[in-house]
Structures are given as structure tokens and as C-alpha cells.
Design a protein around this motif. Structure first.
Motif, PDB file in Angstrom:
ATOM      1  N   LEU A  31       0.841  -1.199   0.000  1.00 43.19           N
ATOM      2  CA  LEU A  31       0.000   0.000   0.000  1.00 43.19           C
ATOM      3  C   LEU A  31       0.882   1.258   0.000  1.00 43.19           C
ATOM      4  CD1 LEU A  31      -2.656  -0.979   2.723  1.00 43.19           C
ATOM      5  CD2 LEU A  31      -2.653  -1.503   0.256  1.00 43.19           C
ATOM      6  N   HIS A  32       0.308   2.308  -0.591  1.00 43.44           N
ATOM      7  CA  HIS A  32       1.000   3.604  -0.618  1.00 43.44           C
ATOM      8  C   HIS A  32      -0.023   4.716  -0.410  1.00 43.44           C
ATOM      9  CE1 HIS A  32       1.940   7.216  -3.092  1.00 43.44           C
ATOM     10  NE2 HIS A  32       3.006   7.223  -2.283  1.00 43.44           N
ATOM     11  N   TRP A  33       0.367   5.759   0.377  1.00 39.44           N
ATOM     12  CA  TRP A  33      -0.497   6.929   0.577  1.00 39.44           C
ATOM     13  C   TRP A  33       0.384   8.126   0.953  1.00 39.44           C
ATOM     14  CZ3 TRP A  33       0.274   3.094   4.041  1.00 39.44           C
ATOM     15  CH2 TRP A  33       0.619   3.444   5.344  1.00 39.44           C
ATOM     16  N   SER A  34      -0.248   9.269   1.056  1.00 34.97           N
ATOM     17  CA  SER A  34       0.494  10.501   1.323  1.00 34.97           C
ATOM     18  C   SER A  34       0.002  11.139   2.632  1.00 34.97           C
ATOM     19  CB  SER A  34       0.309  11.499   0.178  1.00 34.97           C
ATOM     20  OG  SER A  34       0.898  12.751   0.477  1.00 34.97           O
ATOM     21  N   VAL A  35       0.957  11.831   3.319  1.00 27.68           N
ATOM     22  CA  VAL A  35       0.595  12.595   4.514  1.00 27.68           C
ATOM     23  C   VAL A  35       0.726  14.098   4.249  1.00 27.68           C
ATOM     24  CG1 VAL A  35       1.154  10.736   6.102  1.00 27.68           C
ATOM     25  CG2 VAL A  35       2.961  12.344   5.401  1.00 27.68           C
ATOM     26  N   VAL A  36       0.834  14.454   2.975  1.00 33.88           N
ATOM     27  CA  VAL A  36       0.920  15.859   2.573  1.00 33.88           C
ATOM     28  C   VAL A  36      -0.489  16.330   2.220  1.00 33.88           C
ATOM     29  CG1 VAL A  36       1.879  17.502   0.929  1.00 33.88           C
ATOM     30  CG2 VAL A  36       3.263  15.550   1.726  1.00 33.88           C
ATOM     31  N   PRO A  37      -0.963  17.447   2.820  1.00 31.64           N
ATOM     32  CA  PRO A  37      -2.315  17.926   2.516  1.00 31.64           C
ATOM     33  C   PRO A  37      -2.494  18.199   1.015  1.00 31.64           C
ATOM     34  CG  PRO A  37      -1.473  19.051   4.461  1.00 31.64           C
ATOM     35  CD  PRO A  37      -0.320  18.280   3.865  1.00 31.64           C
ATOM     36  N   HIS A  38      -3.716  17.916   0.525  1.00 28.47           N
ATOM     37  CA  HIS A  38      -4.081  18.138  -0.874  1.00 28.47           C
ATOM     38  C   HIS A  38      -5.150  19.236  -0.936  1.00 28.47           C
ATOM     39  CE1 HIS A  38      -2.017  14.341  -1.237  1.00 28.47           C
ATOM     40  NE2 HIS A  38      -2.260  14.253  -2.547  1.00 28.47           N
ATOM     41  N   GLY A  39      -5.027  20.131  -1.943  1.00 27.32           N
ATOM     42  CA  GLY A  39      -6.073  21.110  -2.171  1.00 27.32           C
ATOM     43  C   GLY A  39      -6.337  21.983  -0.970  1.00 27.32           C
ATOM     44  N   ASP A  40      -7.613  21.989  -0.520  1.00 28.20           N
ATOM     45  CA  ASP A  40      -8.018  22.839   0.607  1.00 28.20           C
ATOM     46  C   ASP A  40      -7.939  22.120   1.947  1.00 28.20           C
ATOM     47  OD1 ASP A  40     -10.013  21.079   0.107  1.00 28.20           O
ATOM     48  OD2 ASP A  40     -11.647  22.549   0.053  1.00 28.20           O
ATOM     49  N   GLU A  41      -7.232  21.008   2.023  1.00 27.59           N
ATOM     50  CA  GLU A  41      -7.094  20.298   3.297  1.00 27.59           C
ATOM     51  C   GLU A  41      -6.234  21.151   4.256  1.00 27.59           C
ATOM     52  OE1 GLU A  41      -7.444  15.617   1.865  1.00 27.59           O
ATOM     53  OE2 GLU A  41      -5.452  16.516   2.139  1.00 27.59           O
ATOM     54  N   PRO A  42      -6.523  21.123   5.544  1.00 29.58           N
ATOM     55  CA  PRO A  42      -5.766  21.958   6.501  1.00 29.58           C
ATOM     56  C   PRO A  42      -4.318  21.536   6.602  1.00 29.58           C
ATOM     57  CG  PRO A  42      -7.218  20.445   7.650  1.00 29.58           C
ATOM     58  CD  PRO A  42      -7.573  20.329   6.198  1.00 29.58           C
ATOM     59  N   VAL A  43      -3.471  22.528   6.859  1.00 29.26           N
ATOM     60  CA  VAL A  43      -2.044  22.249   6.984  1.00 29.26           C
ATOM     61  C   VAL A  43      -1.558  22.379   8.422  1.00 29.26           C
ATOM     62  CG1 VAL A  43      -1.562  22.908   4.608  1.00 29.26           C
ATOM     63  CG2 VAL A  43      -1.481  24.652   6.416  1.00 29.26           C
ATOM     64  N   THR A  44      -2.343  23.023   9.267  1.00 29.84           N
ATOM     65  CA  THR A  44      -1.945  23.212  10.669  1.00 29.84           C
ATOM     66  C   THR A  44      -2.553  22.166  11.581  1.00 29.84           C
ATOM     67  OG1 THR A  44      -3.780  24.754  10.988  1.00 29.84           O
ATOM     68  CG2 THR A  44      -1.626  25.697  10.351  1.00 29.84           C
ATOM     69  N   GLU A  45      -3.302  21.299  11.066  1.00 30.28           N
ATOM     70  CA  GLU A  45      -3.943  20.214  11.826  1.00 30.28           C
ATOM     71  C   GLU A  45      -4.056  18.997  10.912  1.00 30.28           C
ATOM     72  OE1 GLU A  45      -8.542  20.803  11.740  1.00 30.28           O
ATOM     73  OE2 GLU A  45      -7.630  22.789  12.170  1.00 30.28           O
ATOM     74  N   PHE A  60      -1.147   4.214  11.417  1.00 28.17           N
ATOM     75  CA  PHE A  60      -0.279   5.142  10.684  1.00 28.17           C
ATOM     76  C   PHE A  60      -0.788   6.581  10.625  1.00 28.17           C
ATOM     77  CE2 PHE A  60      -0.014   0.896   8.539  1.00 28.17           C
ATOM     78  CZ  PHE A  60       1.208   0.531   9.064  1.00 28.17           C
ATOM     79  N   GLY A  61      -1.849   6.901  11.312  1.00 20.82           N
ATOM     80  CA  GLY A  61      -2.332   8.271  11.303  1.00 20.82           C
ATOM     81  C   GLY A  61      -3.194   8.590  10.103  1.00 20.82           C
ATOM     82  N   PRO A  62      -3.443   9.913   9.867  1.00 16.99           N
ATOM     83  CA  PRO A  62      -4.350  10.333   8.796  1.00 16.99           C
ATOM     84  C   PRO A  62      -3.808   9.998   7.408  1.00 16.99           C
ATOM     85  CG  PRO A  62      -3.917  12.135  10.341  1.00 16.99           C
ATOM     86  CD  PRO A  62      -2.940  11.048  10.653  1.00 16.99           C
ATOM     87  N   VAL A  63      -4.731   9.903   6.473  1.00 14.73           N
ATOM     88  CA  VAL A  63      -4.414   9.685   5.053  1.00 14.73           C
ATOM     89  C   VAL A  63      -4.919  10.899   4.298  1.00 14.73           C
ATOM     90  CG1 VAL A  63      -4.769   8.242   3.027  1.00 14.73           C
ATOM     91  CG2 VAL A  63      -4.591   7.171   5.289  1.00 14.73           C
ATOM     92  N   CYS A  64      -3.986  11.709   3.777  1.00 14.80           N
ATOM     93  CA  CYS A  64      -4.385  12.920   3.063  1.00 14.80           C
ATOM     94  C   CYS A  64      -4.898  12.595   1.659  1.00 14.80           C
ATOM     95  CB  CYS A  64      -3.187  13.880   2.977  1.00 14.80           C
ATOM     96  SG  CYS A  64      -2.599  14.479   4.587  1.00 14.80           S
ATOM     97  N   GLY A  65      -5.434  13.659   1.017  1.00 18.63           N
ATOM     98  CA  GLY A  65      -5.998  13.471  -0.320  1.00 18.63           C
ATOM     99  C   GLY A  65      -7.318  12.731  -0.260  1.00 18.63           C
ATOM    100  N   GLN A  66      -8.121  13.082   0.809  1.00 19.87           N
ATOM    101  CA  GLN A  66      -9.441  12.438   0.963  1.00 19.87           C
ATOM    102  C   GLN A  66      -9.318  10.915   1.059  1.00 19.87           C
ATOM    103  OE1 GLN A  66     -12.347  14.203   1.383  1.00 19.87           O
ATOM    104  NE2 GLN A  66     -10.940  15.964   1.435  1.00 19.87           N
ATOM    105  N   GLY A  67      -8.287  10.469   1.794  1.00 24.23           N
ATOM    106  CA  GLY A  67      -8.123   9.018   2.035  1.00 24.23           C
ATOM    107  C   GLY A  67      -7.617   8.253   0.807  1.00 24.23           C
ATOM    108  N   SER A  68      -6.781   8.909  -0.020  1.00 28.33           N
ATOM    109  CA  SER A  68      -6.279   8.240  -1.244  1.00 28.33           C
ATOM    110  C   SER A  68      -5.214   7.202  -0.906  1.00 28.33           C
ATOM    111  CB  SER A  68      -5.687   9.279  -2.212  1.00 28.33           C
ATOM    112  OG  SER A  68      -6.703  10.149  -2.668  1.00 28.33           O
ATOM    113  N   VAL A  69      -5.468   5.967  -1.242  1.00 28.25           N
ATOM    114  CA  VAL A  69      -4.545   4.855  -1.030  1.00 28.25           C
ATOM    115  C   VAL A  69      -4.503   4.038  -2.318  1.00 28.25           C
ATOM    116  CG1 VAL A  69      -3.977   2.814   0.332  1.00 28.25           C
ATOM    117  CG2 VAL A  69      -5.142   4.757   1.410  1.00 28.25           C
ATOM    118  N   ASP A  70      -3.305   3.678  -2.756  1.00 25.67           N
ATOM    119  CA  ASP A  70      -3.190   2.735  -3.887  1.00 25.67           C
ATOM    120  C   ASP A  70      -2.509   1.475  -3.406  1.00 25.67           C
ATOM    121  OD1 ASP A  70      -0.180   2.860  -4.715  1.00 25.67           O
ATOM    122  OD2 ASP A  70      -0.787   4.984  -4.582  1.00 25.67           O
ATOM    123  N   GLY A  71      -2.841   0.366  -4.046  1.00 24.59           N
ATOM    124  CA  GLY A  71      -2.299  -0.922  -3.627  1.00 24.59           C
ATOM    125  C   GLY A  71      -2.026  -1.832  -4.815  1.00 24.59           C
ATOM    126  N   THR A  72      -1.012  -2.697  -4.646  1.00 27.02           N
ATOM    127  CA  THR A  72      -0.664  -3.667  -5.693  1.00 27.02           C
ATOM    128  C   THR A  72      -1.534  -4.914  -5.552  1.00 27.02           C
ATOM    129  OG1 THR A  72       0.992  -4.831  -4.360  1.00 27.02           O
ATOM    130  CG2 THR A  72       1.726  -2.856  -5.582  1.00 27.02           C
TER     131      THR A  72
END
Length: 235
Positions: free
Chosen positions: A180-194, A220-232
Motif C-alpha cells: 500500500l501507498h499513501w500521502s501525509v501531505v495535505p491536498h487542495g483545501d485540506e488543513p495544513v496546521t492540523e 499510521f495516522g491520517p491519510v491525506c488526499g481524501q483518504g487516497s490509497v493505492d495498492g498492488t
């Protein structure tokens, strides 16, 4: 002269009857000679051979057409020689028919963290065969993030083509994993201070070709990008 007139015959001329008698004798001799000559001629000419008689052909009905040749039976095919070797695809199909698919009730799951970097996260979703029977996994599964009460959180699960599907046979105690792969970097209008998204407490995992979910913990904590996860696919 008396009543009867005497007719005198001239000397040297035969009488009519003598002439008639002589002619009859000559005619008989002539006919006899002709008869003998005809018999001699007939004896010299060979008789024609009798014409051959054609045998009468009995009227017969037309012969029926021969019956079609019977199709070779399985026994004849087996007797003619050994069967050709099966291709690898046919062997795989037979193997799949003999070994059942891994059902959710046969499996347990766990998430093992991978190497993080530059706001990206990785983990292996491991499924282990806890049953006493051999089973198979093939392809991709499903994933749904949930909170502590099991309620679904925003999740966008997509498939990664590398590596692709391959048939995996799991003996009792064996395991397979999907990366699995995902990002912890905020996307779009997602908050950056929380936190960019609600923090999942777990995930509902769907094994390939199954419908019943298998719960696993998500540490693993929050999943940014509205919960975007990709998997093999499982490998």
C-alpha cells in the motif's frame, strides 16, 4: 363298212400315252438329280452357330448407401497413443479447480509498515492462511478506512499495476502481501496546521474475489488526499 370306223396308226410315230409316260419318267429323273445336288450343296455349307442366349437378369432394387463410419471412441483414442502434454495454462486451470480460493474465514490480516520518505508512506497488507487447507489468492483486494466505532471514513482505493496479478498458493500458515501507498501531505483545501483528515482506527480488508471484510488495525495516522490509497496485487 361296218359301224365302227377303223383308225389306222401311222407306222414310226409313238402313241400319245407313250410320249406322256416317257415325259413323266424324265421329269422324275430330273427332280431326283436336283434334290441330290441341293443336298450335296447343303452338306458343303457349314451350319451357322446358334445365337448365344442372354441370361435373364433378375430385377433387383438399388443397393442402399453404406452407413457412415462411426466416430472414434475415447477408448480407441487412448489405445492409439499417449495423450499430448497439457500446456502450462491448462495445468494452472486444473490446479485452480483442485485447490479452492482463500475465503475471508480462512485468513487473518495485519499491516506492516514500510520505509517512509518525503511525505509518502508505505505498508504491506499481509494475509495469512490460518486454516488447515491449502488455498489460493489471485489479484487485487479492497480496502475501507474506518474510525474507532467501525464507521467508514473517506477512502479512495486504487490499483497499482506493478506488480500485477499472479496466482499464489497458500499452504496452511503461509502468507501473501499487497503493498500500500499513501500521502501525509495535505491536498487542495485540506488543513495544513492540523490533521488533513480524520485519523483511522482501522481498515476493513476485502480479500480477492470475496465480499466479507476482514478487520485490521491502522496505526499510521491520517491519510491525506481524501483518504487516497493505492495498492498492488497480492504477491
Amino acid at each position: 363298212m361296218d359301224e365302227f370306223t377303223v383308225i389306222r396308226r401311222r407306222p414310226g410315230r409313238p402313241g400319245l400315252r407313250a410320249v406322256q409316260a416317257t415325259g413323266a419318267v424324265l421329269a422324275g429323273l430330273l427332280l431326283a438329280s436336283c434334290g441330290r445336288a441341293t443336298d450335296d450343296l447343303a452338306a458343303q455349307v457349314p451350319a451357322a452357330p446358334p445365337a448365344p442366349q442372354q441370361a435373364e437378369q433378375p430385377a433387383t432394387a438399388p443397393e442402399p448407401p453404406p452407413p457412415p463410419a462411426p466416430a472414434p471412441s475415447t477408448e480407441d483414442s487412448e489405445a492409439s497413443g499417449p495423450a499430448p502434454e497439457q500446456s502450462e495454462v491448462q495445468q494452472d486451470e486444473l490446479q485452480q479447480a483442485e485447490v479452492q480460493r482463500c475465503h475471508t474465514s480462512m485468513l487473518s490480516g495485519i499491516l506492516q509498515p514500510g520505509n517512509p520518505g518525503a511525505g509518502q508512506r508505505h505498508a504491506d497488507l499481509v494475509l495469512r492462511n490460518d486454516s488447515g487447507e491449502t488455498c489460493t489468492l489471485y489479484g487485487y483486494g479492497g480496502l475501507q478506512l474506518v474510525d474507532a466505532e467501525g464507521r467508514p471514513l473517506p477512502t479512495d482505493f486504487t490499483r497499482n499495476a506493478n506488480p500485477g496479478p499472479t496466482l499464489i498458493e497458500l499452504a496452511p500458515g503461509d502468507a501473501a502481501a499487497a503493498t500500500l501507498h499513501w500521502s501525509v501531505v495535505p491536498h487542495g483545501d485540506e488543513p495544513v496546521t492540523e490533521p488533513c483528515a480524520p485519523t483511522p482506527a482501522g481498515a476493513e480488508v476485502i480479500p480477492p474475489d470475496e465480499t466479507d471484510p476482514l478487520p485490521v488495525e491502522w496505526p499510521f495516522g491520517p491519510v491525506c488526499g481524501q483518504g487516497s490509497v493505492d495498492g498492488t496485487a497480492y504477491h
